[in-house]
Write a protein that holds these residues in place. Structure first.
Motif, mmCIF file in Angstrom:
data_model
loop_
_atom_site.group_PDB
_atom_site.id
_atom_site.type_symbol
_atom_site.label_atom_id
_atom_site.label_comp_id
_atom_site.label_asym_id
_atom_site.label_seq_id
_atom_site.Cartn_x
_atom_site.Cartn_y
_atom_site.Cartn_z
ATOM 1 N N ILE A 189 0.859 -1.186 0.000
ATOM 2 C CA ILE A 189 0.000 0.000 0.000
ATOM 3 C C ILE A 189 0.896 1.236 0.000
ATOM 4 O O ILE A 189 1.894 1.281 0.717
ATOM 5 N N SER A 190 0.522 2.220 -0.818
ATOM 6 C CA SER A 190 1.207 3.513 -0.818
ATOM 7 C C SER A 190 0.223 4.559 -0.327
ATOM 8 O O SER A 190 -0.899 4.658 -0.844
ATOM 9 N N THR A 191 0.620 5.342 0.668
ATOM 10 C CA THR A 191 -0.276 6.289 1.316
ATOM 11 C C THR A 191 0.410 7.637 1.519
ATOM 12 O O THR A 191 1.640 7.714 1.559
ATOM 13 N N ASN A 192 -0.387 8.683 1.660
ATOM 14 C CA ASN A 192 0.200 9.982 2.002
ATOM 15 C C ASN A 192 0.376 10.137 3.507
ATOM 16 O O ASN A 192 0.865 11.160 3.973
ATOM 17 N N GLY A 193 -0.042 9.137 4.269
ATOM 18 C CA GLY A 193 0.299 9.075 5.687
ATOM 19 C C GLY A 193 -0.629 9.778 6.656
ATOM 20 O O GLY A 193 -0.421 9.695 7.871
ATOM 21 N N HIS A 194 -1.668 10.430 6.172
ATOM 22 C CA HIS A 194 -2.522 11.214 7.061
ATOM 23 C C HIS A 194 -3.526 10.364 7.840
ATOM 24 O O HIS A 194 -4.180 10.863 8.754
ATOM 25 N N TYR A 195 -3.637 9.090 7.474
ATOM 26 C CA TYR A 195 -4.589 8.215 8.167
ATOM 27 C C TYR A 195 -3.885 7.092 8.921
ATOM 28 O O TYR A 195 -4.503 6.074 9.238
ATOM 29 N N LEU A 196 -2.619 7.305 9.220
ATOM 30 C CA LEU A 196 -1.876 6.360 10.046
ATOM 31 C C LEU A 196 -1.979 6.846 11.488
ATOM 32 O O LEU A 196 -1.495 7.917 11.820
ATOM 33 N N ASN A 197 -2.599 6.057 12.329
ATOM 34 C CA ASN A 197 -2.800 6.488 13.704
ATOM 35 C C ASN A 197 -2.788 5.294 14.652
ATOM 36 O O ASN A 197 -2.652 4.140 14.219
ATOM 37 N N ALA A 198 -2.940 5.572 15.915
ATOM 38 C CA ALA A 198 -2.880 4.523 16.927
ATOM 39 C C ALA A 198 -3.993 3.499 16.747
ATOM 40 O O ALA A 198 -3.833 2.322 17.098
ATOM 41 N N ASP A 199 -5.119 3.918 16.185
ATOM 42 C CA ASP A 199 -6.251 3.009 16.012
ATOM 43 C C ASP A 199 -6.006 1.946 14.949
ATOM 44 O O ASP A 199 -6.527 0.841 15.041
ATOM 45 N N ASN A 200 -5.222 2.295 13.905
ATOM 46 C CA ASN A 200 -5.042 1.316 12.831
ATOM 47 C C ASN A 200 -3.619 0.796 12.676
ATOM 48 O O ASN A 200 -3.385 -0.131 11.895
ATOM 49 N N ALA A 201 -2.657 1.355 13.411
ATOM 50 C CA ALA A 201 -1.269 0.911 13.266
ATOM 51 C C ALA A 201 -1.121 -0.568 13.613
ATOM 52 O O ALA A 201 -0.438 -1.325 12.900
ATOM 53 N N GLU A 202 -1.750 -0.982 14.695
ATOM 54 C CA GLU A 202 -1.667 -2.391 15.083
ATOM 55 C C GLU A 202 -2.304 -3.277 14.018
ATOM 56 O O GLU A 202 -1.765 -4.333 13.674
ATOM 57 N N GLN A 203 -3.450 -2.848 13.492
ATOM 58 C CA GLN A 203 -4.094 -3.615 12.428
ATOM 59 C C GLN A 203 -3.194 -3.751 11.209
ATOM 60 O O GLN A 203 -3.118 -4.815 10.594
ATOM 61 N N LEU A 204 -2.516 -2.663 10.856
ATOM 62 C CA LEU A 204 -1.643 -2.683 9.686
ATOM 63 C C LEU A 204 -0.505 -3.687 9.853
ATOM 64 O O LEU A 204 -0.241 -4.496 8.960
ATOM 65 N N VAL A 205 0.166 -3.645 10.985
ATOM 66 C CA VAL A 205 1.342 -4.505 11.152
ATOM 67 C C VAL A 205 0.956 -5.962 11.347
ATOM 68 O O VAL A 205 1.779 -6.864 11.126
ATOM 69 N N LYS A 206 -0.295 -6.208 11.713
ATOM 70 C CA LYS A 206 -0.764 -7.586 11.893
ATOM 71 C C LYS A 206 -1.536 -8.108 10.680
ATOM 72 O O LYS A 206 -1.931 -9.273 10.645
ATOM 73 N N SER A 207 -1.746 -7.257 9.702
ATOM 74 C CA SER A 207 -2.639 -7.590 8.590
ATOM 75 C C SER A 207 -2.035 -8.527 7.555
ATOM 76 O O SER A 207 -2.753 -9.049 6.701
ATOM 77 N N GLY A 208 -0.716 -8.681 7.592
ATOM 78 C CA GLY A 208 -0.045 -9.439 6.537
ATOM 79 C C GLY A 208 0.463 -8.549 5.421
ATOM 80 O O GLY A 208 1.053 -9.032 4.445
ATOM 81 N N LEU A 209 0.222 -7.229 5.537
ATOM 82 C CA LEU A 209 0.758 -6.280 4.563
ATOM 83 C C LEU A 209 2.279 -6.387 4.536
ATOM 84 O O LEU A 209 2.934 -6.378 5.568
ATOM 85 N N ASP A 210 2.835 -6.502 3.323
ATOM 86 C CA ASP A 210 4.284 -6.691 3.194
ATOM 87 C C ASP A 210 5.047 -5.375 3.207
ATOM 88 O O ASP A 210 6.145 -5.306 3.757
ATOM 89 N N LYS A 211 4.484 -4.355 2.566
ATOM 90 C CA LYS A 211 5.186 -3.071 2.529
ATOM 91 C C LYS A 211 4.201 -1.921 2.606
ATOM 92 O O LYS A 211 3.156 -1.936 1.957
ATOM 93 N N LEU A 212 4.567 -0.920 3.412
ATOM 94 C CA LEU A 212 3.813 0.317 3.502
ATOM 95 C C LEU A 212 4.710 1.442 3.002
ATOM 96 O O LEU A 212 5.758 1.720 3.573
ATOM 97 N N ILE A 213 4.306 2.083 1.909
ATOM 98 C CA ILE A 213 5.043 3.208 1.339
ATOM 99 C C ILE A 213 4.346 4.497 1.782
ATOM 100 O O ILE A 213 3.134 4.640 1.612
#
Length: 323
Positions: A112-136
């Motif tokens: 996933i490539s993002t501009n970063g404005h929706y990265l927060n404490a509520d979803n950070a844990e979900q992201l790192v546990k989701s199986g996502l390989d790379k966050l740009i």
């Protein structure tokens, strides 16, 4: 074991047909693509001036991909895919069901490539546990003034805090996710490359320098870096040209198509406004579209006159820049 064999056989078939196209001009694709881009949405919260979505020059309809459509795509293509990019135009984290897409694509390497404005404490844990390989994460400056010169309406501190939140969650849960800061080098920020290297290291992220695509030719002088290493264009007389001979070949036509939010299959990520629609997944299977006469005719046009296709004249494929 069978799935591994199937994917490997497809890799060789696709590779062979691409090489054959270069040698003989045969536009037929053997096998299925190795990677796809899937546009979750073409809505965006920023107003980047050279981005069709942000600048408002995008003429196609706006919307959000239906997870049911994405499930159909994965059901058909996952046996062949090595990679899925869940982005094209727009900000993918705006999709209210973004984590459903990550659940569906879990068995394929996903980025996933993002501009970063929706990265927060509520979803950070979900992201790192989701199986996502790379966050740009796009971060085009080392301070608010420089950053917002291009990322208009963007907040530098919000993005920095978002990256920190994700990298801290990555450590906390021993996640293998890769966090990459993408720095779009332009005339305004090129003097901050060194600062960005240090900032990325401090944040626990990798840094990738990327040359800037300029859609509006009149803006070349505003954005093109002074340091020629960072620019993908050269000035010849009064005109700017891509630093490529634009040879009559393109691996994207055999390996890496893009699917818009509403199911249209387009040749590649340079077709921002979906001007070259090869088919609609709401009506046909991907294989039917991929092997259709329409797709073969378009591949043939690439093999015989790539420089005659407007989107190809701004393409960085085959362009090797040394930063």
């Amino acid at each position: 074991m069978y799935q591994h064999f199937k994917k490997t056989a497809n890799l060789f078939g696709s590779g062979y047909s691409y090489i054959r196209s270069i040698v003989s001009g045969n536009p037929e694709a053997i096998g299925m693509p190795l990677a796809i881009g899937a546009e979750l949405t073409n809505h965006c919260n920023l107003r980047c001036p050279e981005c069709p979505s942000g600048s408002g020059t995008l003429t196609r309809a706006r919307g959000f991909m239906d997870p049911v459509l994405f499930q159909k795509i994965i059901d058909e293509l996952s046996p062949y895919l090595y990679n899925i990019n869940l982005y094209f135009q727009g900000e993918p984290m705006l999709h209210p069901k973004v984590f459903k897409f990550l659940e569906i694509s879990r068995n394929v390497k996903t980025v996933i490539s993002t501009n970063g404005h929706y990265l927060n404490a509520d979803n950070a844990e979900q992201l790192v546990k989701s199986g996502l390989d790379k966050l740009i994460v796009s971060l085009d400056g080392a301070d608010q003034e420089t950053y917002s010169a291009y990322r208009m309406n963007g907040n530098f501190v919000t993005v920095i805090n978002g990256i920190k939140t994700v990298t801290e969650a990555k450590k906390r849960f021993s996640s293998a996710i890769k966090v990459e800061i993408q720095f779009l080098v332009n005339k305004i920020n090129e003097n901050q490359v060194g600062q960005m290297e240090r900032l990325a290291s401090d944040l626990g992220a990798e840094l990738r320098l990327k040359s800037m695509q300029v859609a509006v030719r009149e803006n070349m002088g505003k954005w093109l870096p002074v340091d020629g290493r960072f620019g993908r264009y050269r000035l010849k007389g009064d005109e700017y040209f891509i630093k490529s001979s634009l040879p009559n070949r393109c691996s994207r036509m055999w390996f890496n198509p893009v699917i818009t939010w509403d199911g249209k299959v387009i040749p590649c990520c340079f077709d921002k406004d979906a001007e070259y629609i090869m088919g609609d997944l709401n009506q046909d299977s991907f294989r039917e579209i991929w092997t259709s006469p329409k797709y073969r005719i378009f591949r043939k046009s690439i093999l015989t006159g790539r420089n005659m296709i407007e989107m190809c004249r701004n393409c960085s494929s085959g362009l090797h820049l040394r930063f």
